[in-house]
Motif scaffolding. Structure first.
Motif, PDB file in Angstrom:
ATOM      1  N   PHE A 237       1.067  -0.839   0.293  1.00 34.81           N
ATOM      2  CA  PHE A 237       0.323  -0.120   0.043  1.00 34.81           C
ATOM      3  C   PHE A 237       1.237   1.354   0.319  1.00 34.81           C
ATOM      4  CE2 PHE A 237       0.592  -1.178   4.304  1.00 34.81           C
ATOM      5  CZ  PHE A 237       0.926   0.062   4.764  1.00 34.81           C
ATOM      6  N   THR A 238       0.305   2.610  -0.491  1.00 31.08           N
ATOM      7  CA  THR A 238       1.121   3.775  -0.095  1.00 31.08           C
ATOM      8  C   THR A 238       0.789   3.965   0.490  1.00 31.08           C
ATOM      9  OG1 THR A 238      -0.589   4.298  -2.579  1.00 31.08           O
ATOM     10  CG2 THR A 238       1.428   3.269  -3.255  1.00 31.08           C
TER      11      THR A 238
ATOM     12  N   ASN B 151       6.518  10.076   2.771  1.00 27.45           N
ATOM     13  CA  ASN B 151       6.036   9.386   1.741  1.00 27.45           C
ATOM     14  C   ASN B 151       6.277   7.937   1.578  1.00 27.45           C
ATOM     15  OD1 ASN B 151       4.157  11.570   1.266  1.00 27.45           O
ATOM     16  ND2 ASN B 151       5.151  12.673   0.965  1.00 27.45           N
ATOM     17  N   GLN B 152       5.664   6.892   1.802  1.00 26.51           N
ATOM     18  CA  GLN B 152       6.188   5.459   1.677  1.00 26.51           C
ATOM     19  C   GLN B 152       5.605   4.637   1.101  1.00 26.51           C
ATOM     20  OE1 GLN B 152      10.373   5.806   4.214  1.00 26.51           O
ATOM     21  NE2 GLN B 152       8.684   5.212   4.942  1.00 26.51           N
ATOM     22  N   VAL B 153       5.816   3.179   0.595  1.00 27.65           N
ATOM     23  CA  VAL B 153       4.758   2.055   0.214  1.00 27.65           C
ATOM     24  C   VAL B 153       5.460   1.348   0.829  1.00 27.65           C
ATOM     25  CG1 VAL B 153       5.245   0.493  -1.990  1.00 27.65           C
ATOM     26  CG2 VAL B 153       5.678   2.862  -2.823  1.00 27.65           C
ATOM     27  N   TYR B 154       4.414   0.757   1.124  1.00 26.96           N
ATOM     28  CA  TYR B 154       4.681  -0.717   2.251  1.00 26.96           C
ATOM     29  C   TYR B 154       4.297  -2.315   2.129  1.00 26.96           C
ATOM     30  CZ  TYR B 154       5.534   3.374   5.097  1.00 26.96           C
ATOM     31  OH  TYR B 154       5.406   4.952   6.141  1.00 26.96           O
ATOM     32  N   ARG B 155       4.896  -2.631   2.790  1.00 29.91           N
ATOM     33  CA  ARG B 155       4.664  -4.408   2.496  1.00 29.91           C
ATOM     34  C   ARG B 155       3.743  -4.692   4.122  1.00 29.91           C
ATOM     35  NH1 ARG B 155       7.117  -9.323   2.585  1.00 29.91           N
ATOM     36  NH2 ARG B 155       5.626 -11.008   1.327  1.00 29.91           N
ATOM     37  N   PHE B 156       2.590  -5.465   3.481  1.00 27.31           N
ATOM     38  CA  PHE B 156       2.975  -6.164   5.503  1.00 27.31           C
ATOM     39  C   PHE B 156       2.573  -7.931   4.878  1.00 27.31           C
ATOM     40  CE2 PHE B 156      -0.922  -7.141   8.000  1.00 27.31           C
ATOM     41  CZ  PHE B 156      -0.561  -6.877   9.673  1.00 27.31           C
ATOM     42  N   GLU B 157       2.073  -8.363   5.943  1.00 22.25           N
ATOM     43  CA  GLU B 157       2.073  -9.524   5.654  1.00 22.25           C
ATOM     44  C   GLU B 157       1.944 -10.264   7.129  1.00 22.25           C
ATOM     45  OE1 GLU B 157       5.858 -11.943   6.695  1.00 22.25           O
ATOM     46  OE2 GLU B 157       6.292 -10.923   4.126  1.00 22.25           O
TER      47      GLU B 157
ATOM     48  N   MET C 102       9.232  -0.262   1.401  1.00 20.73           N
ATOM     49  CA  MET C 102       9.696  -0.929   0.391  1.00 20.73           C
ATOM     50  C   MET C 102      10.027   0.105  -0.452  1.00 20.73           C
ATOM     51  SD  MET C 102       9.411  -4.045   1.201  1.00 20.73           S
ATOM     52  CE  MET C 102       9.276  -4.725  -1.095  1.00 20.73           C
ATOM     53  N   ALA C 103       9.580   1.536  -0.609  1.00 20.58           N
ATOM     54  CA  ALA C 103      10.153   2.458  -1.661  1.00 20.58           C
ATOM     55  C   ALA C 103       9.715   3.738  -1.064  1.00 20.58           C
ATOM     56  CB  ALA C 103       9.874   2.438  -3.188  1.00 20.58           C
ATOM     57  N   ASP C 104      10.342   4.737  -0.792  1.00 20.01           N
ATOM     58  CA  ASP C 104      10.809   6.090  -0.267  1.00 20.01           C
ATOM     59  C   ASP C 104      10.754   6.866  -1.671  1.00 20.01           C
ATOM     60  OD1 ASP C 104      13.322   6.136  -0.274  1.00 20.01           O
ATOM     61  OD2 ASP C 104      13.290   6.646   1.587  1.00 20.01           O
ATOM     62  N   GLY C 105      11.460   8.830  -1.758  1.00 18.88           N
ATOM     63  CA  GLY C 105      11.772   9.158  -2.489  1.00 18.88           C
ATOM     64  C   GLY C 105      10.330   9.709  -3.218  1.00 18.88           C
ATOM     65  N   PHE C 106       8.746   9.359  -3.273  1.00 15.15           N
ATOM     66  CA  PHE C 106       7.856  10.588  -4.181  1.00 15.15           C
ATOM     67  C   PHE C 106       7.799  11.319  -3.725  1.00 15.15           C
ATOM     68  CE2 PHE C 106       7.645   5.761  -3.462  1.00 15.15           C
ATOM     69  CZ  PHE C 106       7.598   5.073  -5.044  1.00 15.15           C
ATOM     70  N   GLY C 107       6.716  12.085  -4.465  1.00 22.54           N
ATOM     71  CA  GLY C 107       6.484  13.578  -3.911  1.00 22.54           C
ATOM     72  C   GLY C 107       5.190  13.020  -3.155  1.00 22.54           C
ATOM     73  N   MET C 108       4.331  12.182  -4.048  1.00 19.50           N
ATOM     74  CA  MET C 108       3.153  11.795  -3.239  1.00 19.50           C
ATOM     75  C   MET C 108       2.605  10.616  -4.001  1.00 19.50           C
ATOM     76  SD  MET C 108       0.926  13.805  -1.587  1.00 19.50           S
ATOM     77  CE  MET C 108       1.278  15.459  -0.864  1.00 19.50           C
ATOM     78  N   PRO C 109       3.278   9.165  -3.608  1.00 18.04           N
ATOM     79  CA  PRO C 109       2.498   8.002  -3.940  1.00 18.04           C
ATOM     80  C   PRO C 109       1.221   8.069  -4.102  1.00 18.04           C
ATOM     81  CG  PRO C 109       3.506   8.025  -1.296  1.00 18.04           C
ATOM     82  CD  PRO C 109       3.599   9.463  -1.791  1.00 18.04           C
ATOM     83  N   ASN C 110       0.669   7.494  -4.949  1.00 20.95           N
ATOM     84  CA  ASN C 110      -0.524   7.189  -4.728  1.00 20.95           C
ATOM     85  C   ASN C 110      -1.870   5.632  -4.957  1.00 20.95           C
ATOM     86  OD1 ASN C 110      -3.273   7.676  -5.805  1.00 20.95           O
ATOM     87  ND2 ASN C 110      -2.958  10.080  -5.288  1.00 20.95           N
TER      88      ASN C 110
END
Length: 335
Positions: free
Chosen positions: A157-158, A176-182, A191-199
């Motif tokens: 999710f974002t 502002n990041q992307v995540y992974r949940f188990e 999982m990833a950053d460096g976004f202006g607005m991850p959507n």
């Protein structure tokens, strides 16, 4: 509405449209912006769950709120009926995805209820269960969109800062990041950053997808301002494994939206990439070439695939059905 609703930029777009593409208005409700995000389709009973845009509720001290709606379609995917679903247990709901015979909704949260992931039954009384409401105790910003890995069941999710910028969330505690949940182990990773607005977020097709797409909607600020130099783009990542765990590698610019911002995003089984933009739904081949546009006046924040090439497009006060080639199948459900 037929040919005028479809703009071709590459001959390959014709095979996606089929011989007789159409765009049909299914439902219109004004001024309530009922058709904004989510777009979660259940083929067994032709139902579609969607979330509204933010609006002011005069019966609740003019507070800002978001409404979850259920649209039941006829056997041919038309003749809709509409129903409001109780939404107070999922404040400021946004994106959603099919999950465990229900819907996994993103809640942007409020000053009193945490942002996170909430599961809602698709049948009355539409019971709600919190799935994840913090990053090891730190509050999420305003969880926006979500997708489930088709093989291992992990939830990706974002989490942009739109809630703070729009004034219904406190100051951010996370980037502002992307995540992974188990869900089984309760492990959660950034999982990833460096976004202006991850959507928007989606996987490429396949039982073991090797690509993740994330839209960046930095161009449109949460306060309504538009920054022409802000990102309105789609990034692609490869999924690679180290010590048995996935990592997002080889980050690259996949495409830049032609009009507005690319918001919700989906793939078909051939790997073509579709995103809701300011001119409707823009479509790219797996190599990032713009194939064409399904044009909807006023644009589209999100959409979803139905059966046999049907696409349901969310256009704020209107819900549309685009009929593409019957050979087209959305990668999410494989329909």
């Amino acid at each position: 509405m037929a040919s005028s609703a479809f703009t071709t930029h590459d001959p390959r777009f014709s095979s996606l449209l089929g011989p007789n593409p159409t765009l049909t208005l299914l439902l219109s409700r004004k001024p309530h912006p009922f058709a904004h995000e989510a777009g979660v389709f259940f083929p067994d009973n032709n139902t579609l769950f969607i979330t509204s845009n933010i609006y002011h509720e005069p019966l609740q001290n003019n507070e800002r709120c978001v409404q979850i709606n259920k649209v039941t379609l006829g056997a041919d995917g038309t003749n809709p009926t509409w129903e409001e679903i109780p939404s107070h247990d999922i404040p400021m709901a946004n994106g959603g995805v099919n999950y465990k015979d229900g819907i996994l909704f993103c809640s942007q949260g409020s000053f009193t209820v945490p942002s996170g992931l909430y599961h809602m039954s698709r049948h009355a009384p539409y019971s709600v269960t919190p799935i994840l409401t913090s990053f090891y105790g730190r509050k999420f910003n305003s969880v926006n969109d979500v997708v489930v890995h088709p093989t291992d069941g992990s939830i990706w999710f974002t989490d942009p800062t739109y809630g703070y910028m729009q004034g219904f969330k406190e100051k951010p505690e996370l980037p502002n990041q992307v995540y992974r949940f188990e869900p089984e182990t309760k492990a959660i990773r950034a999982m990833a950053d460096g976004f202006g607005m991850p959507n928007g977020i989606c996987f490429g097709p396949g039982e073991q997808p090797d690509v993740v797409y994330v839209t960046d909607t930095e161009k449109v600020r949460g306060n309504g301002e538009v920054d022409g130099a802000g990102r309105a783009s789609i990034c692609a990542f490869d999924i690679t494994y180290y010590s048995g765990q996935p990592f997002l590698t080889n980050r690259r610019l996949f495409a830049h939206g032609v009009d507005g911002i690319p918001d919700g995003i989906k793939c078909d089984l051939e790997g073509n990439v579709y995103s809701g933009c300011g001119d409707g739904v823009e479509v790219w081949c797996p190599g990032g070439v713009l194939l064409g546009v399904i044009r909807v006046q006023g644009g589209a924040a999100n959409f979803c695939f139905g059966k046999e090439g049907a696409m349901y497009i969310l256009n704020e006060t209107r819900l549309w059905k685009a009929q593409l080639s019957k050979d087209i199948r959305g990668a999410l459900l494989g329909l």
